[in-house]
Design a protein around this motif. Structure first.
Motif, PDB file in Angstrom:
ATOM      1  N   TYR A  82      67.874  36.961 -26.420  1.00  0.00           N
ATOM      2  CA  TYR A  82      68.426  37.115 -27.761  1.00  0.00           C
ATOM      3  C   TYR A  82      69.231  35.909 -28.228  1.00  0.00           C
ATOM      4  O   TYR A  82      69.853  35.960 -29.283  1.00  0.00           O
ATOM      5  N   ASP A  83      69.269  34.835 -27.468  1.00  0.00           N
ATOM      6  CA  ASP A  83      69.905  33.590 -27.907  1.00  0.00           C
ATOM      7  C   ASP A  83      68.805  32.557 -28.120  1.00  0.00           C
ATOM      8  O   ASP A  83      67.897  32.446 -27.296  1.00  0.00           O
ATOM      9  N   ASP A  84      68.890  31.781 -29.209  1.00  0.00           N
ATOM     10  CA  ASP A  84      67.871  30.758 -29.418  1.00  0.00           C
ATOM     11  C   ASP A  84      68.182  29.522 -28.573  1.00  0.00           C
ATOM     12  O   ASP A  84      69.229  29.438 -27.924  1.00  0.00           O
ATOM     13  N   CYS A  85      67.268  28.587 -28.563  1.00  0.00           N
ATOM     14  CA  CYS A  85      67.397  27.391 -27.716  1.00  0.00           C
ATOM     15  C   CYS A  85      68.630  26.568 -28.078  1.00  0.00           C
ATOM     16  O   CYS A  85      69.281  26.022 -27.181  1.00  0.00           O
ATOM     17  N   ARG A  90      73.940  24.491 -26.560  1.00  0.00           N
ATOM     18  CA  ARG A  90      75.364  24.410 -26.878  1.00  0.00           C
ATOM     19  C   ARG A  90      76.204  24.939 -25.716  1.00  0.00           C
ATOM     20  O   ARG A  90      77.206  24.330 -25.326  1.00  0.00           O
ATOM     21  N   LYS A  91      75.782  26.039 -25.121  1.00  0.00           N
ATOM     22  CA  LYS A  91      76.513  26.611 -23.988  1.00  0.00           C
ATOM     23  C   LYS A  91      76.447  25.693 -22.769  1.00  0.00           C
ATOM     24  O   LYS A  91      77.430  25.566 -22.033  1.00  0.00           O
ATOM     25  N   ILE A  92      75.310  25.055 -22.553  1.00  0.00           N
ATOM     26  CA  ILE A  92      75.169  24.126 -21.420  1.00  0.00           C
ATOM     27  C   ILE A  92      76.095  22.933 -21.618  1.00  0.00           C
ATOM     28  O   ILE A  92      76.769  22.497 -20.681  1.00  0.00           O
ATOM     29  N   LYS A  93      76.142  22.405 -22.838  1.00  0.00           N
ATOM     30  CA  LYS A  93      77.018  21.256 -23.108  1.00  0.00           C
ATOM     31  C   LYS A  93      78.485  21.624 -22.917  1.00  0.00           C
ATOM     32  O   LYS A  93      79.269  20.819 -22.422  1.00  0.00           O
ATOM     33  N   GLY A 134      61.095  26.504 -18.621  1.00  0.00           N
ATOM     34  CA  GLY A 134      61.715  27.401 -17.650  1.00  0.00           C
ATOM     35  C   GLY A 134      63.226  27.327 -17.650  1.00  0.00           C
ATOM     36  O   GLY A 134      63.906  28.293 -17.290  1.00  0.00           O
ATOM     37  N   THR A 135      63.780  26.204 -18.068  1.00  0.00           N
ATOM     38  CA  THR A 135      65.237  26.053 -18.125  1.00  0.00           C
ATOM     39  C   THR A 135      65.826  27.026 -19.141  1.00  0.00           C
ATOM     40  O   THR A 135      66.901  27.581 -18.914  1.00  0.00           O
ATOM     41  N   TYR A 136      65.114  27.253 -20.228  1.00  0.00           N
ATOM     42  CA  TYR A 136      65.597  28.150 -21.285  1.00  0.00           C
ATOM     43  C   TYR A 136      65.809  29.555 -20.730  1.00  0.00           C
ATOM     44  O   TYR A 136      66.878  30.138 -20.877  1.00  0.00           O
ATOM     45  N   TYR A 137      64.822  30.086 -20.065  1.00  0.00           N
ATOM     46  CA  TYR A 137      64.907  31.448 -19.517  1.00  0.00           C
ATOM     47  C   TYR A 137      65.986  31.536 -18.441  1.00  0.00           C
ATOM     48  O   TYR A 137      66.836  32.427 -18.456  1.00  0.00           O
ATOM     49  N   ALA A 138      65.982  30.592 -17.494  1.00  0.00           N
ATOM     50  CA  ALA A 138      66.943  30.625 -16.386  1.00  0.00           C
ATOM     51  C   ALA A 138      68.381  30.472 -16.888  1.00  0.00           C
ATOM     52  O   ALA A 138      69.290  31.162 -16.417  1.00  0.00           O
ATOM     53  N   ALA A 139      68.593  29.581 -17.852  1.00  0.00           N
ATOM     54  CA  ALA A 139      69.942  29.379 -18.397  1.00  0.00           C
ATOM     55  C   ALA A 139      70.391  30.605 -19.180  1.00  0.00           C
ATOM     56  O   ALA A 139      71.557  31.001 -19.101  1.00  0.00           O
ATOM     57  N   TYR A 142      71.510  33.191 -16.719  1.00  0.00           N
ATOM     58  CA  TYR A 142      72.813  32.798 -16.175  1.00  0.00           C
ATOM     59  C   TYR A 142      73.941  33.127 -17.153  1.00  0.00           C
ATOM     60  O   TYR A 142      74.934  33.762 -16.789  1.00  0.00           O
ATOM     61  N   PHE A 143      73.803  32.690 -18.412  1.00  0.00           N
ATOM     62  CA  PHE A 143      74.871  32.906 -19.388  1.00  0.00           C
ATOM     63  C   PHE A 143      75.069  34.385 -19.704  1.00  0.00           C
ATOM     64  O   PHE A 143      76.192  34.826 -19.952  1.00  0.00           O
TER      65      PHE A 143
END
Length: 181
Positions: A82-85, A90-93, A134-139, A142-143
């Motif tokens: 439910y969060d877009d890329c 933004r959360k990763i940064k 795959g980073t999108y789904y895994a991150a 995690y969040f």
């Protein structure tokens, strides 16, 4: 030989003691100005607590780690996103700004994500840019786990996305696609 310390140069003058030099009101008596005393910091930590627990929380309540939380559909890779890329980037940064954060350790912890995949995801742009990565789904997983572990509420945007995308956000990039209406 010149003095080495300020205290050797400036000697405090006590103005409350009557001295023969300062008998008349017209005489000027030099005074040393002392710096204002600093205020003590107020803390949210409960008194007598050495664990750093905030007021209102009990020390008996065990705090869950993010990796202990299991989400519905996570094992099958069928978790609704439910969060877009852009939100995930933004959360990763924001996560990268934390002290002692290492991207390689984090990528290993969230699912052994390849650094090249991570770099491609971070360079992409737009709400669906990198959605198939795959980073999108895994991150996102995690969040979401961190949000649940910390007991944080869903954002208004997240609630709006849940209502708009009942089966989750699309996991394919929409750039270059034709949409028929």
């Amino acid at each position: 030989m010149p003095p080495k310390r300020k205290s050797e140069v400036l000697e405090p003058v006590d103005l409350t003691v009557d001295t023969p030099e300062a008998e008349s009101e017209d005489d000027y008596a030099p005074a040393v100005v002392k710096p204002a005393a600093k205020k003590a910091r107020k803390s949210d930590v409960a008194e007598g607590s050495s664990s750093g627990a905030k007021k209102g929380k009990t020390a008996d309540e065990p705090k869950k780690k993010w990796f202990e939380i299991k989400l519905e559909g996570e094992e099958e890779g069928d978790l609704k996103i439910y969060d877009d890329c852009n939100d995930i980037r933004r959360k990763i940064k924001a996560l990268q700004k934390q002290p002692d954060f290492k991207v390689t350790h984090w990528l290993q912890a969230i699912g052994n994500i390849n650094n090249n995949s991570y770099q491609r995801f971070m360079k992409a742009s737009g709400p669906t840019g990198g959605a198939s990565n795959g980073t999108y789904y895994a991150a996102y997983v995690y969040f979401e786990k961190v949000r649940i572990a910390e007991g944080k509420k869903k954002t208004p945007k997240r609630i709006r996305n849940e209502q708009e995308y009942l089966s989750g956000m699309p996991t394919e990039e929409r750039r270059g696609m034709w949409v028929r209406g």
